[in-house]
Write a protein that holds these residues in place. Sequence first.
Motif, PDB file in Angstrom:
ATOM      1  N   ASP B  29       0.738   5.741   8.666  1.00  0.00           N
ATOM      2  CA  ASP B  29       0.344   5.543   7.272  1.00  0.00           C
ATOM      3  C   ASP B  29       1.411   6.065   6.321  1.00  0.00           C
ATOM      4  OD1 ASP B  29      -1.327   4.794   5.178  1.00  0.00           O
ATOM      5  OD2 ASP B  29      -2.448   6.664   5.203  1.00  0.00           O
ATOM      6  N   HIS B  37      -4.474   8.426   6.756  1.00  0.00           N
ATOM      7  CA  HIS B  37      -5.444   7.594   7.472  1.00  0.00           C
ATOM      8  C   HIS B  37      -6.004   8.282   8.719  1.00  0.00           C
ATOM      9  CE1 HIS B  37      -7.647   4.062   8.549  1.00  0.00           C
ATOM     10  NE2 HIS B  37      -7.053   3.976   9.716  1.00  0.00           N
ATOM     11  N   MET B  41      -9.990   8.991   9.534  1.00  0.00           N
ATOM     12  CA  MET B  41     -10.682   8.469  10.717  1.00  0.00           C
ATOM     13  C   MET B  41     -11.178   9.610  11.611  1.00  0.00           C
ATOM     14  SD  MET B  41     -10.714   5.309  10.114  1.00  0.00           S
ATOM     15  CE  MET B  41     -11.354   4.596  11.618  1.00  0.00           C
ATOM     16  N   SER B  78     -10.799   4.422   1.361  1.00  0.00           N
ATOM     17  CA  SER B  78     -11.115   2.996   1.548  1.00  0.00           C
ATOM     18  C   SER B  78     -11.860   2.789   2.843  1.00  0.00           C
ATOM     19  CB  SER B  78      -9.879   2.108   1.602  1.00  0.00           C
ATOM     20  OG  SER B  78      -8.820   2.638   0.924  1.00  0.00           O
ATOM     21  N   SER B  79     -11.476   3.559   3.863  1.00  0.00           N
ATOM     22  CA  SER B  79     -12.108   3.314   5.157  1.00  0.00           C
ATOM     23  C   SER B  79     -13.583   3.688   5.147  1.00  0.00           C
ATOM     24  CB  SER B  79     -11.360   4.045   6.269  1.00  0.00           C
ATOM     25  OG  SER B  79     -10.955   5.316   5.853  1.00  0.00           O
ATOM     26  N   TYR B  83     -16.025   0.905   6.715  1.00  0.00           N
ATOM     27  CA  TYR B  83     -16.730   1.119   7.984  1.00  0.00           C
ATOM     28  C   TYR B  83     -18.222   1.345   7.773  1.00  0.00           C
ATOM     29  CZ  TYR B  83     -12.794   0.630  11.041  1.00  0.00           C
ATOM     30  OH  TYR B  83     -11.753   0.093  11.742  1.00  0.00           O
ATOM     31  N   THR B 128      -4.439  -5.894   6.775  1.00  0.00           N
ATOM     32  CA  THR B 128      -5.457  -4.846   6.685  1.00  0.00           C
ATOM     33  C   THR B 128      -6.146  -4.720   8.040  1.00  0.00           C
ATOM     34  OG1 THR B 128      -7.360  -6.241   6.159  1.00  0.00           O
ATOM     35  CG2 THR B 128      -5.927  -5.599   4.321  1.00  0.00           C
ATOM     36  N   MET B 129      -7.139  -3.815   8.112  1.00  0.00           N
ATOM     37  CA  MET B 129      -7.909  -3.644   9.349  1.00  0.00           C
ATOM     38  C   MET B 129      -8.619  -4.933   9.749  1.00  0.00           C
ATOM     39  SD  MET B 129     -11.317  -1.495   8.301  1.00  0.00           S
ATOM     40  CE  MET B 129     -10.563  -0.054   7.569  1.00  0.00           C
ATOM     41  N   ASP B 187       0.112  -2.072  10.304  1.00  0.00           N
ATOM     42  CA  ASP B 187      -0.902  -1.556   9.389  1.00  0.00           C
ATOM     43  C   ASP B 187      -1.719  -0.461  10.076  1.00  0.00           C
ATOM     44  OD1 ASP B 187      -2.530  -1.717   6.898  1.00  0.00           O
ATOM     45  OD2 ASP B 187      -4.077  -2.156   8.383  1.00  0.00           O
ATOM     46  N   GLY B 189      -4.632   0.800   9.348  1.00  0.00           N
ATOM     47  CA  GLY B 189      -6.056   0.464   9.468  1.00  0.00           C
ATOM     48  C   GLY B 189      -6.311  -0.483  10.631  1.00  0.00           C
ATOM     49  N   SER B 192      -5.949   1.642  13.878  1.00  0.00           N
ATOM     50  CA  SER B 192      -7.118   2.472  14.218  1.00  0.00           C
ATOM     51  C   SER B 192      -8.294   1.602  14.643  1.00  0.00           C
ATOM     52  CB  SER B 192      -7.494   3.387  13.055  1.00  0.00           C
ATOM     53  OG  SER B 192      -7.938   2.652  11.937  1.00  0.00           O
ATOM     54  N   ALA B 193      -8.384   0.381  14.116  1.00  0.00           N
ATOM     55  CA  ALA B 193      -9.454  -0.532  14.538  1.00  0.00           C
ATOM     56  C   ALA B 193      -9.306  -0.873  16.021  1.00  0.00           C
ATOM     57  CB  ALA B 193      -9.415  -1.809  13.696  1.00  0.00           C
TER      58      ALA B 193
END
Lengths: 349, 205
Positions: B29, B37, B41, B78-79, B83, B128-129, B187, B189, B192-193
Amino acid sequence: MALNDATTLPKETPMKTKKIINRGEDAVDEMLDGILLAHGAILARADHPRAIVARHGPREGKVGLMIGGGSGHEPTFVGFVGKGLADAAAIGNVFASPPPDPALACATAIDRGAGVLFMYGNYAGDVMNFDMAAEMAAMDDIEVRTVLTTDDIASAPRDEAAKRRGVAGNFFIFKAAGAACDRMLSLDEVERLARHANARTYTMGVALAPCSLPHTRVPNFELGPDEMEIGMGIHGEPGIERGPLQSADQITDAMMDRILDEMQAAPGDRVAVLVNSLGSTPLMELYIMNRRVQARLSGAGLETHATWVGNYCTSLEMAGASITLMHLDDELTPLIDHPCECAMFRVVA
Amino acid sequence: MKTGDDIRAMLLAVADTMQANRDALCRLDGVIGDADHGIAMAGGFRAVAEALSETAGATPAEVLNIAAKSFLNAVGASSGPLYATGFMRAAAAVKGKDSLADSDAATLIAAMAEGIAHRGKAGPGDKTMLDAWGPAAEAASAHQGGFAETFAIAADAAEAGAEATALMQARLGRAARLGARSVGHKDPGAASAALMLRAMADASN
């Protein structure tokens, strides 16, 4: 399991930065505890540990002003809560929007039947969380309006000004809106003046060295020993121009050229000036910059109505500074002069 | 057949994975964003794990709703809303069921992707994620198989999707302000997804 593509990662920084903290994850709440102990005559917690309200701000028939965002920018946001400015601040983790709950607690605490204005910087996370809070407040019959701040002229071109982010100019924009609330203007009028203030506020920043988050204590971006970056955001978002470090006058000129070009002021117009440290740049350097700012304003035939110099919107210990001009007019000048008494900022009548 | 306790075990595995990858996600990030980020998370799923510590016997929908609320309140950012909305959609999609059939794996993943898309207004290719969740949902929906196998196939697709974000120019979020300078970096996000889906796949085996 590990991230499988280590090649895209910058190599790990061996040195951790030094900070006076306990556990990184406790930093925000322990800071708020300390703030409330220092400024208990002005500030109190609402019905949420991250919702801070002004003891003497909200009153019957007055529009409530709620500001908020991530921590790490102190005195923004919590330091601008107090009579005559913001009625409450919703506080997030470091550099992260608060979730809806503290914002809802703020709205509930400061609504006195005239509605509540939410004001915060234009960032995707803040918009999602505060919009969710506004929807929840509406279900409790609290009328909420929202004005986003977009003063960072480096963050998007002029024809996409609505995409710009909010930075140190928050100080002037919140100040104007808070004064409008304190003058008992209607929610419609407060909203209009807040938008007007935002449209006439222009900020440019320059970064010299990174900051580090309390959790990781690792610098959040890399900048060479002799480099600076103009236009960098207050969370270390890359800016518009990276180059060798220049003199104070050259840096100030580069920033003022862009601000004056955006502002399109006429000779004789008046401005309010903010020369702001991003955290570790000292007052000496800010005043050196201010000397040049004022020379440029005189050169353009503009008059300085008021100047503030210091730490107003920081990025933890980032080195660097920002310059903000608010292009004053007959509506904004009295709002900037309006008295306020906040924990970390006062204007006396 | 998967119970609420099984879903809880999957989320606890995600918490461990996010903690283990916290600093790596922050570094990722840091290149194109604000370097937090991994903190969001790891902190968010730690809160989920704590909230789920006394939920033995809860339904899958109850577990997912608790995850939504605890993640949102711990994170914001944002996450958090993304989520939280994903988990709430997933909960709604399996509401009233005491246990989940194999086909519900794809239902959960698709509902997560829809919730994230609805809240964040991102589209494919915005970097993005959703560029991990979208391919994951498609792959899961196209697959007819066991629960763990569906999650594993979704994780494969999410990993490929996350890799592909390196070539994209960001159009949403903080990295969008970088313009062309965001190209060449994965990215965070989306990364991490993919980690999340892989942890869930491994834990549901």
